[in-house]
Design a protein around this motif. Sequence first.
Motif, PDB file in Angstrom:
ATOM      1  N   UNK A  26      40.997 -10.384 -13.770  1.00 45.04           N
ATOM      2  CA  UNK A  26      40.197 -10.430 -14.773  1.00 45.04           C
ATOM      3  C   UNK A  26      41.562 -10.835 -16.484  1.00 45.04           C
ATOM      4  N   UNK A  27      42.681 -10.566 -16.287  1.00 49.69           N
ATOM      5  CA  UNK A  27      42.904 -11.337 -17.714  1.00 49.69           C
ATOM      6  C   UNK A  27      43.731 -12.857 -17.225  1.00 49.69           C
ATOM      7  N   UNK A  28      43.444 -13.477 -16.310  1.00 51.91           N
ATOM      8  CA  UNK A  28      44.083 -14.898 -16.506  1.00 51.91           C
ATOM      9  C   UNK A  28      43.969 -15.987 -17.889  1.00 51.91           C
ATOM     10  N   UNK A  29      43.613 -15.491 -18.167  1.00 51.94           N
ATOM     11  CA  UNK A  29      43.572 -16.335 -19.568  1.00 51.94           C
ATOM     12  C   UNK A  29      43.522 -15.835 -20.574  1.00 51.94           C
ATOM     13  N   UNK A  30      44.185 -14.412 -20.600  1.00 43.56           N
ATOM     14  CA  UNK A  30      44.565 -13.193 -21.918  1.00 43.56           C
ATOM     15  C   UNK A  30      45.509 -14.176 -22.187  1.00 43.56           C
ATOM     16  N   UNK A  31      45.908 -13.445 -23.811  1.00 40.11           N
ATOM     17  CA  UNK A  31      47.097 -13.985 -24.211  1.00 40.11           C
ATOM     18  C   UNK A  31      48.276 -13.256 -23.832  1.00 40.11           C
ATOM     19  N   UNK A  32      49.662 -14.141 -24.599  1.00 42.15           N
ATOM     20  CA  UNK A  32      50.960 -13.385 -23.613  1.00 42.15           C
ATOM     21  C   UNK A  32      51.304 -12.201 -24.338  1.00 42.15           C
ATOM     22  N   UNK A  33      51.777 -11.443 -24.124  1.00 39.64           N
ATOM     23  CA  UNK A  33      52.378 -10.132 -24.626  1.00 39.64           C
ATOM     24  C   UNK A  33      53.828  -9.191 -23.564  1.00 39.64           C
ATOM     25  N   UNK A  34      53.739  -7.920 -24.317  1.00 40.09           N
ATOM     26  CA  UNK A  34      54.977  -6.625 -23.282  1.00 40.09           C
ATOM     27  C   UNK A  34      53.936  -6.666 -21.890  1.00 40.09           C
ATOM     28  N   UNK A  35      54.821  -6.872 -21.206  1.00 43.93           N
ATOM     29  CA  UNK A  35      54.760  -6.512 -19.751  1.00 43.93           C
ATOM     30  C   UNK A  35      53.501  -5.119 -19.465  1.00 43.93           C
ATOM     31  N   UNK A  64      53.175 -15.393 -29.997  1.00 42.22           N
ATOM     32  CA  UNK A  64      52.370 -16.337 -31.422  1.00 42.22           C
ATOM     33  C   UNK A  64      50.613 -15.288 -31.774  1.00 42.22           C
ATOM     34  N   UNK A  65      50.082 -15.852 -32.527  1.00 42.13           N
ATOM     35  CA  UNK A  65      48.847 -14.969 -33.843  1.00 42.13           C
ATOM     36  C   UNK A  65      49.208 -14.008 -32.757  1.00 42.13           C
ATOM     37  N   UNK A  66      48.116 -14.248 -31.428  1.00 35.42           N
ATOM     38  CA  UNK A  66      47.434 -13.468 -30.434  1.00 35.42           C
ATOM     39  C   UNK A  66      48.589 -12.690 -29.481  1.00 35.42           C
ATOM     40  N   UNK A  67      48.153 -11.283 -29.807  1.00 30.43           N
ATOM     41  CA  UNK A  67      49.437 -10.712 -28.620  1.00 30.43           C
ATOM     42  C   UNK A  67      48.515  -9.640 -27.941  1.00 30.43           C
ATOM     43  N   UNK A  68      48.065 -10.072 -26.341  1.00 31.57           N
ATOM     44  CA  UNK A  68      47.626  -9.262 -25.493  1.00 31.57           C
ATOM     45  C   UNK A  68      48.341  -8.155 -24.968  1.00 31.57           C
ATOM     46  N   UNK A  69      47.779  -6.913 -25.093  1.00 33.27           N
ATOM     47  CA  UNK A  69      48.111  -5.943 -23.852  1.00 33.27           C
ATOM     48  C   UNK A  69      46.923  -4.899 -23.314  1.00 33.27           C
ATOM     49  N   UNK A  70      47.686  -4.021 -22.832  1.00 33.30           N
ATOM     50  CA  UNK A  70      46.348  -2.957 -21.991  1.00 33.30           C
ATOM     51  C   UNK A  70      46.639  -1.783 -22.316  1.00 33.30           C
ATOM     52  N   UNK A  71      46.463  -0.718 -21.872  1.00 37.54           N
ATOM     53  CA  UNK A  71      46.712   0.767 -22.273  1.00 37.54           C
ATOM     54  C   UNK A  71      46.399   1.086 -21.176  1.00 37.54           C
ATOM     55  N   UNK A  72      46.422   0.804 -19.733  1.00 39.49           N
ATOM     56  CA  UNK A  72      46.302   1.558 -18.134  1.00 39.49           C
ATOM     57  C   UNK A  72      44.728   0.954 -18.108  1.00 39.49           C
ATOM     58  N   UNK A 375      32.799 -12.006 -24.493  1.00 39.58           N
ATOM     59  CA  UNK A 375      33.367 -12.458 -24.633  1.00 39.58           C
ATOM     60  C   UNK A 375      33.906 -13.997 -25.845  1.00 39.58           C
ATOM     61  N   UNK A 376      34.724 -13.889 -26.076  1.00 33.92           N
ATOM     62  CA  UNK A 376      35.096 -15.006 -26.871  1.00 33.92           C
ATOM     63  C   UNK A 376      36.269 -15.539 -26.870  1.00 33.92           C
ATOM     64  N   UNK A 377      35.892 -17.126 -27.123  1.00 33.53           N
ATOM     65  CA  UNK A 377      37.369 -17.443 -26.710  1.00 33.53           C
ATOM     66  C   UNK A 377      38.136 -18.038 -28.304  1.00 33.53           C
ATOM     67  N   UNK A 378      39.334 -17.242 -28.826  1.00 32.62           N
ATOM     68  CA  UNK A 378      39.925 -17.422 -29.487  1.00 32.62           C
ATOM     69  C   UNK A 378      41.660 -18.303 -29.408  1.00 32.62           C
ATOM     70  N   UNK A 379      41.477 -19.072 -30.163  1.00 31.42           N
ATOM     71  CA  UNK A 379      42.760 -19.985 -29.857  1.00 31.42           C
ATOM     72  C   UNK A 379      43.235 -20.257 -28.539  1.00 31.42           C
ATOM     73  N   UNK A 380      41.987 -20.843 -28.105  1.00 34.13           N
ATOM     74  CA  UNK A 380      41.803 -21.048 -26.590  1.00 34.13           C
ATOM     75  C   UNK A 380      42.145 -19.914 -25.728  1.00 34.13           C
TER      76      UNK A 380
END
Length: 499
Positions: A26-35, A64-72, A375-380
């Motif tokens: 689901x998060x294949x194109x999600x912004x990078x972030x901590x493990x 970068x300016x967009x940091x992707x995380x999950x809370x479980x 679903x939205x596109x932000x910075x690609x």
Amino acid sequence: MLALALLALLLLALFALFNYLGNLRRLKNFPPGPLRLPLVGSMPFFPAEHWHLYADKHWLSKYGPLVGLTTGRDTMLIVCGAQEVLDVLAHEDCQGRADLFFTTERSFGKKLGIMFSDGPYWTEQRRFALRELRDLGMGKSVMEGVVLDEVDATLEAVARDGPAVQPNMLFHAPVLNVLWWLVSGKPFSKGVGKEQDAQSVRLHHIMEKFIRTKNVAVAPVDSWPFLKYVAPELSSYNAIYGPIFDMQAFIREEIKLQQQDRTGSFMSKYMDRIETAEPGSTLTEESLIISVLDMFIAGGESTANTLSFCLLYMALHPDKQAKLHAELDAVVGGADKTVGLADRTRLPYTEATLTEVMRINPIAPLSVPHSNTKDVELNGYTIPKGTMINLSLWVVLNDKAHWGDPEVFRPERFIGKDGAFVKDPWMANFGHGKRVCIGEAFTVQTAFLFFANVMNRLRISAPPGGEPLSTKPQPGLTCAPQNYTVLAEPRRSSSAHQM
């Protein structure tokens, strides 16, 4: 028994693995972030406090300016680039509120109130609140008189208890008094400092416990709600929701009183509308309770903490204080005079100083979390619908490219060439767009009247030989200065001195 335990562990592991693999797809194109780990997501890597500072120092350069995380189980986005924050604040599809455990547990299992609701419900609640608060005097001379009464009580407390005062303990009671007058139509009994009204002290104590909570919406119980039954302390359930339930009880007590004796207050007007509302209206007693709770969060704490920061920066910058005093003397005409809202446009440096305090140390460095309604596109990158979006207002207010020297306390940045106050469009301390904080008008008006009158009457300085004053804020839902002491001494205006 052992076999059942092993089976349960196996099922839990399979669930965690299934959830993890599903998130990867689901998060294949999600912004990078901590493990992002199975079951717990990125939670082990969340900063303990001051998310805005941590993101700016550690995550911005790495991810970068967009940091992707999950809370479980949920997706989270930290927006820590200044332009990106402004873009998301203006994005039509990012004006929702995330469906989180916190947003419903605090409000009877539903998304109620003004701060954490969305859609048609939010529109009706916000429209009603703004209209009625304006009719009751917010931004008008009626409220100005109430505020000035509280200013006088505050100055009397300084004269009685000073000259050494603790600003963190000075402003909460009078500001809550003004807000309680708007909400209930009757202020608490007068009393500031060492002589606070018992009800005012009770309300402040409840609010302080809630506001100083560091992990609202990211506590373990928010990802695994069942923990409120099996580990309410360890999961932070009691720390977060105990004060909220106390506040609900406090407001419900006042509603019962208002039912017996309508005061023409916000509460009374709301109850009048409940009784005449059409079927399907969102105006209910539960909504009233949570809307009042939101008003205290949005207006009370932010105003009192802003004033506490003001005295801190005046003590740290006596040259700016001297310039402010000179303006007050020239315009108001004496330290014994009262500053009113009519003087505001003639006091550009006073307003610039207040604005600079709100810029350099914002009370809410992170906005109330937004959520995207599709679903939205932000910075690609693709941001899945329903992601909790945390926006760092701090990076907008401290962006070097825009402000030049954001780390420097310089009120002059808000003074134009003609000497008038200039509002910078990047002053996003209350947010921007349709989700701008409902407490903005209350905070700006009340803070100006308190700050201008306190500074007209007093000279603020750091106690000699004391601990160095720190501008690092206390963490929490909103920020407050560290506990500190200043000397607040009566001053004679320069015009009076010359006479």
